[in-house]
Design a protein around this motif. Sequence first.
Motif, PDB file in Angstrom:
ATOM      1  N   PRO A 295       0.969  -1.266   0.055  1.00 13.13           N
ATOM      2  CA  PRO A 295       0.052  -0.021  -0.080  1.00 13.13           C
ATOM      3  C   PRO A 295       0.828   1.219   0.151  1.00 13.13           C
ATOM      4  O   PRO A 295       0.294   2.309  -0.545  1.00 13.13           O
ATOM      5  N   GLU A 296       2.025   1.127   0.606  1.00  9.74           N
ATOM      6  CA  GLU A 296       2.727   2.361   0.656  1.00  9.74           C
ATOM      7  C   GLU A 296       3.458   2.664  -0.578  1.00  9.74           C
ATOM      8  O   GLU A 296       3.465   3.768  -0.952  1.00  9.74           O
ATOM      9  N   GLN A 297       3.727   1.617  -1.493  1.00  6.10           N
ATOM     10  CA  GLN A 297       4.172   1.751  -2.724  1.00  6.10           C
ATOM     11  C   GLN A 297       3.106   2.276  -3.813  1.00  6.10           C
ATOM     12  O   GLN A 297       3.519   3.099  -4.778  1.00  6.10           O
ATOM     13  N   LEU A 329      -6.581  -1.391   3.099  1.00  3.79           N
ATOM     14  CA  LEU A 329      -7.446  -0.221   3.111  1.00  3.79           C
ATOM     15  C   LEU A 329      -6.653   0.594   4.509  1.00  3.79           C
ATOM     16  O   LEU A 329      -6.682   1.778   4.377  1.00  3.79           O
ATOM     17  N   LEU A 330      -6.399  -0.204   5.558  1.00  4.68           N
ATOM     18  CA  LEU A 330      -5.988   0.275   6.570  1.00  4.68           C
ATOM     19  C   LEU A 330      -4.570   1.142   6.288  1.00  4.68           C
ATOM     20  O   LEU A 330      -4.252   2.261   6.814  1.00  4.68           O
ATOM     21  N   ALA A 334      -3.332   4.992   5.931  1.00  8.55           N
ATOM     22  CA  ALA A 334      -2.070   5.656   6.677  1.00  8.55           C
ATOM     23  C   ALA A 334      -1.046   6.228   5.712  1.00  8.55           C
ATOM     24  O   ALA A 334      -0.522   7.598   6.240  1.00  8.55           O
ATOM     25  N   ALA A 335      -0.788   5.630   4.992  1.00 12.23           N
ATOM     26  CA  ALA A 335       0.225   6.200   3.846  1.00 12.23           C
ATOM     27  C   ALA A 335      -0.191   7.249   3.342  1.00 12.23           C
ATOM     28  O   ALA A 335       0.686   8.229   2.994  1.00 12.23           O
ATOM     29  N   THR A 365     -15.674   8.402   3.526  1.00  9.36           N
ATOM     30  CA  THR A 365     -15.642   7.544   4.945  1.00  9.36           C
ATOM     31  C   THR A 365     -14.854   6.433   4.640  1.00  9.36           C
ATOM     32  O   THR A 365     -14.812   5.858   3.780  1.00  9.36           O
ATOM     33  N   GLU A 366     -14.132   5.837   5.861  1.00 11.51           N
ATOM     34  CA  GLU A 366     -13.545   4.661   6.072  1.00 11.51           C
ATOM     35  C   GLU A 366     -14.293   3.643   6.254  1.00 11.51           C
ATOM     36  O   GLU A 366     -14.425   3.114   7.500  1.00 11.51           O
ATOM     37  N   TRP A 367     -15.374   3.267   5.517  1.00 12.59           N
ATOM     38  CA  TRP A 367     -16.428   2.244   5.661  1.00 12.59           C
ATOM     39  C   TRP A 367     -15.910   0.753   6.157  1.00 12.59           C
ATOM     40  O   TRP A 367     -16.825   0.295   7.021  1.00 12.59           O
TER      41      TRP A 367
END
Length: 382
Positions: A295-297, A329-330, A334-335, A365-367
């Motif tokens: 996810p960071e990439q 998704l988390l 954050a990234a 929203t972060e559903w």
Amino acid sequence: MNTFVKVTAWLLGGLTLIVAGVAMVNAQIVASVDGETLVHASQYRDGKFLNTKVFEQPGLLKTLQIAKRYFTEPAQDKVPLKAMPVEKVSRDQLGALSNQGVHFIKLGHSSLLLKVYGEYWLLDPVFSERASPFSFLGPKRFHQAPIGIDELPVIDKVLISHNHYDHLDKASIKKLVAKTKQFLVPLGVEVDLQKWGVSADAIVRFDWWQELQTDNALIAFAPTQHFSGRGIGDGNTTLWGSWVIKTAAGSIYFSGDSGYFDGFKQIGAAYGPFDVAFIETGAYDNDWADIHMTPEQSVQAHVDVKGQVMVPVHNGTFDLAFHSWYDPLLRVSAAARQANAVLLTPIFGQPISLATLKQHVAVNTEWWHSLMPEPYAVVPAQ
């Protein structure tokens, strides 16, 4: 001795049947390719397509080690325990969307429905219950698609990024043939589509950096760092890539599948900025770090292509890796906050217009938090 001979013959006979059965099944699912039409392709060498970066392809031993992990590693939160939020979409709702702009709807995984100046386009449409060559085996959907193929209006274009089962779904293509005007595919994929009933006249093949100008859009096929294959022995015999869509109403980038590589910066320089970038965010692991991004990439890829709003895809529909269903998704949330990137995470079926992206971002929203098990179901500080 007679007993030994009988047992040995039985074992050899059984093994022969198994091998023959595997060969028969593989013959049915392996990608069909006409190599003579690919000899002038930019990345084609000795019967295979190549990435721009050379990295070690998983061999038999590595594949067996990964398979062992599937049977031995404890699974944690691989599938949602509660129903995924999905907004049902009707043909009337689609018709009500303005014909003077661009709209998108996430259908699931990497499947998208676009309305581009009144035309309906599908990207990597997968409507089947499983991302698999088999109806009874393989990753099963967490949720149904917001709209079925039968309910869809006439489709002007279907765009395919590569031929893996979670992106090129044979059953969906066969049902879409009757209502689709044109299929845009990577080099080599056209042969399977023709086997499935698509007319050769309805197919446009793309090499990397090849463009198609339509009445309302510039479409381009851009590089990714990935691979292809549908069976044993057909690895990298067809091309893979990403899609660029540029219109007067806004620009879209669709990453397909990829490991992180310098090509994202090249795409950003050639075609950016993009109003929205649909970036693969899911199915990552250290064992295949070259072909799927963390996810960071993914956030960095979004920055590289000069995306203004990032929509993470390739998550929330199928279990394709060892991480939990919500981990992508988390981590991407954050990234994105860390990189000051603008993230939009619509639920499946929610229609969004490029003209109103800012309004949707403002109420995003972060559903997924309400679906996570305790004690994780806590919304982090913004």
